[in-house]
Design an enzyme around this catalytic site. Structure first.
Site, mmCIF file in Angstrom:
data_model
loop_
_atom_site.group_PDB
_atom_site.id
_atom_site.type_symbol
_atom_site.label_atom_id
_atom_site.label_comp_id
_atom_site.label_asym_id
_atom_site.label_seq_id
_atom_site.Cartn_x
_atom_site.Cartn_y
_atom_site.Cartn_z
ATOM 1 N N CYS A 12 0.821 -1.207 0.000
ATOM 2 C CA CYS A 12 0.000 0.000 0.000
ATOM 3 C C CYS A 12 0.860 1.264 0.000
ATOM 4 C CB CYS A 12 -0.944 0.010 1.197
ATOM 5 S SG CYS A 12 -2.182 -1.281 1.064
ATOM 6 N N HIS A 13 1.760 1.368 0.965
ATOM 7 C CA HIS A 13 2.536 2.602 1.065
ATOM 8 C C HIS A 13 4.012 2.323 1.259
ATOM 9 C CE1 HIS A 13 -1.623 3.349 2.389
ATOM 10 N NE2 HIS A 13 -1.528 4.299 1.510
ATOM 11 N N GLY A 14 4.443 1.109 0.929
ATOM 12 C CA GLY A 14 5.868 0.814 0.855
ATOM 13 C C GLY A 14 6.609 0.710 2.175
#
Lengths: 420, 169
Positions: free
Chosen positions: B133-135
């Site tokens: 999703c956001h690394g």
């Protein structure tokens, strides 16, 4: 409310109006003096009203067939699509209607930014508008959860988890929002309830928005105060009604194109897979209209600060009437602001683009620069520009630049102070 | 107006407001609290998992309280890697010994501490987990190493009932 005393012609009308002055209100709305130089960017208020009504009507119909239960929601949406008479049409109108609603609201907001419609004496109209915009985002988000597909589930998980960034009470708030330890059936049923409620709250706020608008009257492309009624105005009916109606027809063509030719292009294929709490889709993206804020959230490497930045990006708009120090409303007479305006438009579009891309490498760098510029625009450029910028002289009235006459005395006085 | 009379009124107003606030609070609280997890959600029993079929280097995912739980049987390399990390290098310092009592088995909530996505197994810069999703990158002990997540993935309460069965909760 009306500028002159209205007396209904018929006896029955007078009898009724003395007891409930609805006819006076209707007369006010019909005669309402409107600046005659309004361009087509001013037709989006009417278009937005149409969007709201469309969403409420199609939503009511969908609610007759939809089942708000984690085990049945996904199937009931497919039931609407396949079995219910015209169900596909109604659902596609509702789903694309949300996108059309945001398209129109963004044009409406950027029109205000260009022509300075948020400035005194229209601050309250503007702030009510921002509240409506926030409620729209809440309604859209919760509506997107209802089909209970993969994007619904994981979108709900990510967005509700934003609250966990709040120190100390965050986790408790998230559990409270969920009604459990993860997004599940209790979450779905409450989202359905709130999704049903919010449009009616918006409807109430729209009434206040229009009421507040009718106190000072419309701003206009020249951005000066005008005498009402005067040679500078036309009655709302039939002039604006016909013009808004034409713009609405054009808008409906675009709307119909999406509904009939590419009904799923604005959605995400993963939402046709039923929610699975064990698998997160490889690439989670919100709907297009939330992408700029999503990019801001991701551009900050700290959880709490990322959430703060995202919320600030929206709430900063409410302070805009005071951040913009320029006395001249319309960008037509503000050569420097005009350029910064278009840079801001580009900045928001860039944020939207990188919001849809993976948060890594060059995209992340661009997102960070664009986020910084977004805040720079509102917190530094606008306050300074209002004090430094040399504006072009504003006309005395709407007719003055063409006919050279009928100056409004109040404006003339105001103009002297502006050009000093 | 005599001062005595004013004071009496003030007292009555204050007392009325106070009772009013308590009354409103007592009325509103049930409306708010009804949204908290209900008895049926709280009563969700603990889960027992048979892990006899899990070979080294494999992860199984089970659902507990609506959330995924990763049960990974780690390889010797992974254990060595997790235990060799210096605490100073960690954003949320925790030793692997504390996180995995039985070094071969790592049992943790498969929920990214950023915004709740399920991280992917055997991915990322630290050979552990990677959240798409956001690394966020996690190491072989499920500890946050890189990215926006603030803390390590949570270790739930669990115990080995026997050699092949783990009871979570």
């Amino acid at each position: 409310m009306s500028d002159h005393e209205y007396i209904p012609k018929s006896k029955v009308g007078k009898w009724f109006n003395d007891r409930l002055p609805l006819l006076t209100l209707a007369n006010h709305l019909t005669d309402y003096p409107t600046p005659k130089n309004l361009n087509y960017w001013w037709t989006f208020g009417g278009i937005l009203t149409f969007c709201l009504i469309t969403q409420i009507v199609t939503g009511l119909v969908l609610a007759m067939h939809y089942i708000a239960h984690a085990d049945m929601a996904f199937d009931s949406v497919e039931h609407i699509m396949r079995d219910v008479n015209y169900g596909w049409l109604i659902r596609y109108i509702h789903a694309n209607g949300a996108s059309m609603f945001f398209l129109a609201v963004y044009i409406h907001i950027f029109r205000s930014l260009f022509y300075g419609s948020y400035k005194s004496p229209r601050e309250i109209i503007w702030i009510i508008g921002i509240i409506i915009y926030l409620l729209m985002m809440a309604a859209a988000f919760m509506g997107y959860v209802l089909p209970w597909g993969q994007m619904s589930f994981w979108g709900a998980t990510v967005i509700t988890n934003l609250f966990s960034a709040i120190p100390l009470v965050g986790e408790g708030i998230v559990t409270w929002l969920w009604g459990g330890y993860s997004v599940d059936n209790p979450t779905l049923t409450r989202f359905f309830t709130l999704h049903y409620l919010i449009p009616f709250l918006i409807l109430g706020l729209v009434v206040l928005h229009i009421w507040a608008l009718h106190v000072p009257g419309n701003n206009n492309p020249v951005g000066i105060d005008i005498k009402k009624p005067s040679k500078d105005t036309v009655p709302f009916h039939p002039y604006i009604v016909i013009k808004d109606g034409f713009a609405l027809l054009m808008f409906m063509i675009v709307f119909a194109f999406f509904v009939f030719y590419t009904p799923n292009i604005l959605g995400h294929a993963d939402n046709y897979i039923e929610a699975d709490p064990l698998v997160t889709p490889a690439h989670i993206v919100p709907e297009w209209y939330l992408l700029p804020f999503y990019a801001i959230l991701r551009s900050v490497p700290d959880k709490l600060l990322g959430v703060v930045a995202m919320l600030s990006a929206i709430l900063i708009l409410a302070a805009l009437p005071w951040l913009d120090t320029s006395k001249v409303r319309s960008a037509v007479f503000r050569p420097l602001y005009r350029q910064f305006y278009w840079i801001l438009v580009a900045d928001v579009l860039i944020l939207g683009y990188v919001g849809a891309m993976p948060a890594e490498g060059l995209y992340l760098l661009i997102a960070r620069v664009a986020t910084a510029y977004y805040f720079l625009h509102f917190l530094v450029i606008l306050p300074v520009l209002g004090l430094k910028e040399k504006t072009v002289p504003v006309p005395l009235s709407i007719t003055e630049p063409i006919l050279g006459g009928s100056p409004n005395l109040a404006t003339a006085k105001n103009k002297e102070s502006l050009n000093n | 107006m005599s001062e005595k009379k004013t004071k009496r009124r003030d007292f009555l107003f204050t007392a009325t407001y106070a009772v009013g606030v308590v009354g409103v609070g007592a009325t509103v609280w049930p409306m708010i609290d009804q949204m908290n997890p209900d008895a049926s959600v709280k009563a969700l029993a603990s889960t027992e998992v048979d892990v006899s079929a899990v070979n080294p280097g494999k992860t199984i995912t089970v659902l507990w309280r609506g959330k995924p739980v990763f049960i990974r049987r780690r390889t010797q390399d992974e254990i060595a890697e997790a235990r060799s990390v210096k605490l100073d290098d960690l954003k949320h310092p925790e030793t692997d010994e504390d996180r995995a009592k039985n070094p071969e088995w790592l049992v943790m909530l498969g929920v990214c501490t950023h915004l709740g996505c399920v991280p992917l197994d055997q991915k990322g810069d630290y050979n552990g987990w990677f959240c798409p999703c956001h690394g966020s990158h996690y190491d072989t002990s499920g500890r946050i190493r890189k990215g926006p997540a603030p803390t390590n993935m949570e270790i739930p309460k669990y115990e080995f009932v026997d050699a092949n069965t783990i009871k979570i909760g």
